[in-house]
Each structure stands twice: as C-alpha cells, then as structure tokens.
Write a protein that holds these residues in place. Structure first.
Motif, mmCIF file in Angstrom:
data_model
loop_
_atom_site.group_PDB
_atom_site.id
_atom_site.type_symbol
_atom_site.label_atom_id
_atom_site.label_comp_id
_atom_site.label_asym_id
_atom_site.label_seq_id
_atom_site.Cartn_x
_atom_site.Cartn_y
_atom_site.Cartn_z
ATOM 1 N N GLN A 150 34.748 29.758 47.417
ATOM 2 C CA GLN A 150 36.051 30.417 47.528
ATOM 3 C C GLN A 150 35.888 31.918 47.286
ATOM 4 O OE1 GLN A 150 39.586 28.975 47.809
ATOM 5 N NE2 GLN A 150 39.613 31.121 48.446
ATOM 6 N N GLY A 151 36.353 32.722 48.224
ATOM 7 C CA GLY A 151 36.334 34.156 48.003
ATOM 8 C C GLY A 151 37.352 34.547 46.939
ATOM 9 N N ILE A 152 37.047 35.572 46.165
ATOM 10 C CA ILE A 152 37.959 36.007 45.100
ATOM 11 C C ILE A 152 38.970 37.023 45.624
ATOM 12 C CG2 ILE A 152 38.082 37.211 42.875
ATOM 13 C CD1 ILE A 152 35.420 35.959 42.160
ATOM 14 N N ARG A 153 38.491 38.017 46.353
ATOM 15 C CA ARG A 153 39.396 39.034 46.907
ATOM 16 C C ARG A 153 39.320 39.102 48.428
ATOM 17 N NH1 ARG A 153 36.795 41.449 42.629
ATOM 18 N NH2 ARG A 153 35.332 42.412 44.094
ATOM 19 N N GLU A 154 38.544 38.204 49.025
ATOM 20 C CA GLU A 154 38.289 38.279 50.458
ATOM 21 C C GLU A 154 37.800 36.924 50.946
ATOM 22 O OE1 GLU A 154 35.140 41.136 50.673
ATOM 23 O OE2 GLU A 154 34.102 40.150 49.029
ATOM 24 N N GLU B 145 26.108 42.898 47.399
ATOM 25 C CA GLU B 145 26.307 43.803 46.269
ATOM 26 C C GLU B 145 27.770 44.224 46.210
ATOM 27 O OE1 GLU B 145 24.305 47.862 44.375
ATOM 28 O OE2 GLU B 145 23.623 47.070 46.310
ATOM 29 N N ASN B 146 28.312 44.264 44.998
ATOM 30 C CA ASN B 146 29.715 44.624 44.740
ATOM 31 C C ASN B 146 30.709 43.596 45.280
ATOM 32 O OD1 ASN B 146 28.936 47.106 43.513
ATOM 33 N ND2 ASN B 146 28.739 48.027 45.542
ATOM 34 N N HIS B 147 30.240 42.373 45.519
ATOM 35 C CA HIS B 147 31.113 41.292 45.967
ATOM 36 C C HIS B 147 30.912 40.085 45.050
ATOM 37 C CE1 HIS B 147 32.336 43.027 49.918
ATOM 38 N NE2 HIS B 147 31.225 43.701 49.746
ATOM 39 N N ALA C 70 31.990 38.010 51.801
ATOM 40 C CA ALA C 70 31.283 38.233 50.537
ATOM 41 C C ALA C 70 29.815 37.825 50.616
ATOM 42 C CB ALA C 70 31.965 37.465 49.406
ATOM 43 N N ILE C 71 29.440 37.121 51.681
ATOM 44 C CA ILE C 71 28.105 36.547 51.771
ATOM 45 C C ILE C 71 27.253 37.287 52.786
ATOM 46 C CG2 ILE C 71 26.803 34.490 52.443
ATOM 47 C CD1 ILE C 71 28.994 32.803 51.314
ATOM 48 N N GLU C 72 26.032 37.617 52.359
ATOM 49 C CA GLU C 72 25.058 38.234 53.258
ATOM 50 C C GLU C 72 24.376 37.174 54.107
ATOM 51 O OE1 GLU C 72 23.569 41.511 54.843
ATOM 52 O OE2 GLU C 72 24.407 41.785 52.827
ATOM 53 N N MET D 276 52.330 40.183 49.497
ATOM 54 C CA MET D 276 51.069 39.812 48.841
ATOM 55 C C MET D 276 50.246 38.945 49.798
ATOM 56 S SD MET D 276 50.536 37.923 45.163
ATOM 57 C CE MET D 276 48.904 37.655 44.514
ATOM 58 N N GLN D 277 48.985 39.328 49.965
ATOM 59 C CA GLN D 277 48.131 38.629 50.904
ATOM 60 C C GLN D 277 47.754 37.248 50.373
ATOM 61 O OE1 GLN D 277 44.591 40.749 51.869
ATOM 62 N NE2 GLN D 277 44.030 39.404 53.558
ATOM 63 N N ALA D 278 47.848 36.217 51.226
ATOM 64 C CA ALA D 278 47.484 34.861 50.821
ATOM 65 C C ALA D 278 45.979 34.760 50.619
ATOM 66 C CB ALA D 278 47.949 33.870 51.882
#
Length: 427
Positions: free
Chosen positions: A70-74, A24-26, A79-81, A1-3
C-alpha cells in the motif's frame, strides 16, 4: 482530499521471493494477508503492517503466501523502483548451512565447548550482510543468541561507518529498524577502508577478539551460540591479508564464501587438511545488485543521519556550542612506519601508525563525524570502547567555538574524542 490509492496484491508460491526496491525519499507499507513469509529470516506476522522506507528487500516464503502493498502518499507503483517475483533463490542452501551451524551449537551446549565461529566472505555487494541477517534470525528462532561482529568499516550495521563493532543478537532483526543494538562493543577506525591504516585495523580486530573471548569463556550460553562475522568486500592484496588475520585472530571454523571461485580456492588450499575449519562456497542471490560508488557513499551518509535522527526520523538530537579548548580531540596515526630494510643500520622509524596525536586546528573538523571514547587517558584511546558520536555542525575560528550535534542534550559521557576522515552534511 485525494483518495488513497488501491493496494497491490501479490501471491507467492512456495519457495519463491518477491524482490522490491523502494525509491529514495519514498515509502510504502507491507502486510502479510495470509500464509508464511519472512524478510531476511525475520518472520512476518499476519495482518501486521510494516513500513518500508527507501530500502531493498526480498520477501521469501517456504509455504506460499499472500501479501498486500500500500502506498502511503502515492500509488505503490510510484514508490517502487523495481518489483518482481523469483523462484531462483539460494535459500535452501542457506537453510542447510543453518542446520549445520545449529548442530554445532547443540553439541557445544551439551559438552560446554565453543559454538560455531562463522565468517562470511565475498566481494562488495554479493549479499554478505543479508546472509548474516538470515543466519542470525534462524539462530534466534532456535533460542540461540550469537554475537554479531561487523568488520566492514565501509557501511556500518552496528555503528556508523568507519567503525568495527560487535553486539549480541538476542531478538529478531527488526524489518523496519534493523539490527537491535543496545550495548555494542565499537572501535573507531576513522576511515571507511582499512587501507590508510591497516595496523590500526589489525589492532582493533585483536582487541575485539580478546574481549569477546573473555566474555564467551565466562558464559556457557554465549560460548555455545558462537559468532557471526561479516567481513569487508576487499578480498585482494592487503585486503586478503587482513581477512586471513581476522580468520586466525577470531579462530573461525566455518568460512562461508559467496560467489567467489578464486577466494574459495585460495582459502580451501590454506585450510586443506585442517579438520577444524570448513570452507563452504555458497551461491550469490540473483536479487543482489552492484551499487555504484556514489550510492554506497549516499548509504553511508544515510547511516550517519539515522544515528542522530533515527530510521523513522523521530529522534531529536541536540545542537551544542562549546569553546574549542573544551574539546580534547585526537587522531590516531602519523603516517606509516618504514620497513626495517629501508632504514639505516640501527635506525628507527619516526613514523608510527598507532601514534595518538592531538588535533590543534578546528577548521579540520568541519562536518566531521567524531567518536566519543570511554578512555580516561589519551594512552587508552587505542583500546577503549566508543561511547557514541557527535557531528561537527560549524566552527568559528574568530570566537574559537565549535557547534556539534549530539544524540541527546547534556555533557559528553567522556572527555576524549577521536577524529578520522569521515565527513558528511546532515540536512
């Protein structure tokens, strides 16, 4: 499982803001670790986690603060443009305007008079909606509940696009879910611009103003809190004429013009000598960017999707299949009435932009947003409030049935429906 990726820390100095755009989608989470901060006038609570999904925000602080992203999945950076801090903000100007409006509200409450009726004007993508949110939230902090009015059918903050609407704002605008809307007054224009049928737009503005006037006259608190009106970004030609019509119809006494010298000059000339109307020019925020037409279209489609599925995608709309004959669908307008000068002597125009006509072809409705009217008779469709919306998922000309998406299961709340021109594909 990725930390889980490490959080990102941002420390802001007083009277600066962190501007960021989530792709978008993030999504990512934001937390105020310490200090004071707000998003469009909504105070952030210390240690509370806010989820930001594909949106542009500015976190402003009057006193200085520390934030955690804090990123949720990344990782946050994926996640940021865009993300940067700026000390060049118009917030001091906006706070001064709030103080001016609040003094009028206090005087209105004392004397039983009308509070400020404020309209925000400017071109598309200058920050009109953002300024409305800020001023509404600042009013809420002072225990006032202004009526929010959205006259821009292009995006839709109160109802889906192609509508104009109004709603009392009695609590802070939620950072995640937006404007709190429970019992809105909504009229369906059918188009994302007033251009195809300006007479219908004027009619809706007049109907809305009359009903809101009646509500204000019956309630001192509502009357003193006043109105906050967000206008459309069409400010030339016919758009300018429609703005003047709305200013007069709502009896606006505070006109806020964002970053538009020409419009400010035009309105200043019109209201010069009128002591009851103040025209104020405000600076455009450096964080506001122009969106291409494709992005505005994508934003409209997203607003329609959120109506059915919710901002967090946690609602469960219902698909319903019915015979087309069971749906009584109408459309407003049968073309534009010719000017009298173009008609023969004694002639009458046969075209009427306010004419209500039935829709007889189900094929025209495919993937269309349809308004459900509270009208009990077809002749009430022009003035009746909208109960809600359905979206046409599919049509079957052979079986003569239509499948539509509704926010909830069960029969429609009213028998008459209104079609316009807004189509989208809800995936």
């Amino acid at each position: 499982m990725q930390a889980q990726a490490a959080p990102r820390r941002e420390v802001l100095q007083k009277e600066t803001e962190l501007r960021l755009e989530v792709k978008e989608n993030h999504s990512l989470t934001l937390k105020l670790v310490k200090g004071q901060a707000e998003i469009f006038g909504t105070d952030l609570l210390e240690q509370q986690i806010y989820t930001l999904r594909a949106q542009k925000i500015a976190v402003f602080t009057w006193e200085g603060c520390e934030l955690q992203l804090q990123g949720i999945r990344e990782p946050v950076e994926d996640a940021i443009e865009v993300i940067y801090e700026s000390g060049d903000t118009p917030m001091r100007e906006y706070a001064n305007v709030h103080d001016l409006l609040q003094k009028r509200r206090a005087a209105a409450l004392t004397h039983g008079s009308e509070g400020p009726r404020t309209m925000v004007l400017g071109q598309t993508d200058v920050g009109k909606s953002t300024l409305c949110k800020i001023l509404l939230n600042y009013a809420i902090r002072k225990d006032c509940a202004p009526t929010m009015i959205d006259l821009d059918p292009g995006q839709g903050s109160i109802a889906p696009p192609a509508c104009v609407g109004a709603t009392p704002v009695e609590g802070p605008i939620d950072v995640e879910e937006g404007l709190p809307v429970e019992m809105p007054l909504v009229y369906f224009a059918g188009n994302v611009s007033p251009d195809p049928n300006p007479q219908l737009y004027r009619h809706h503005v007049e109907c809305m103003a009359a009903l809101l006037d009646k509500r204000a006259q019956s309630n001192l608190q509502v009357r003193a809190a006043g109105m906050m009106i967000n206008s459309m970004g069409w400010i030339d030609g016919l758009g300018y004429e429609l703005i003047l019509h709305a200013l007069n119809t709502f009896r606006v006494d505070f006109v806020l013009v964002i970053g538009q010298d020409r419009l400010y000059s035009q309105l200043g000339s019109i209201f010069r000598g009128n002591q009851s109307v103040s025209v104020i020019k405000l600076t455009r925020s450096g964080g506001v960017v122009n969106r291409p037409r494709e992005l505005r279209k994508s934003s409209r489609d997203q607003r329609i999707r959120e109506y059915f599925y919710g901002p967090r995608n946690d609602l469960q709309p219902s698909l319903v299949t019915v015979p087309f004959a069971n749906l009584r669908v109408f459309r407003v307008g049968s073309g534009f009435a010719a000017p009298r000068s173009a008609l023969p002597i004694g002639g009458q125009s046969v075209s009427n932009p306010l004419k209500v006509t039935p829709v007889t072809s189900m094929n025209d409705l495919m993937h269309m947003l349809i308004a459900v009217s509270h009208a009990q008779q077809p002749d009430q469709l022009l003035s009746a409030n909208i109960a809600g919306f359905i979206w046409i998922s599919s049509v079957d000309p052979v079986q003569q049935v239509v499948t539509y998406l509704a926010p909830c299961a069960g029969d429609l709340p009213a028998p008459f429906l209104l079609a316009g021109t807004v189509k989208t594909f809800l995936r």
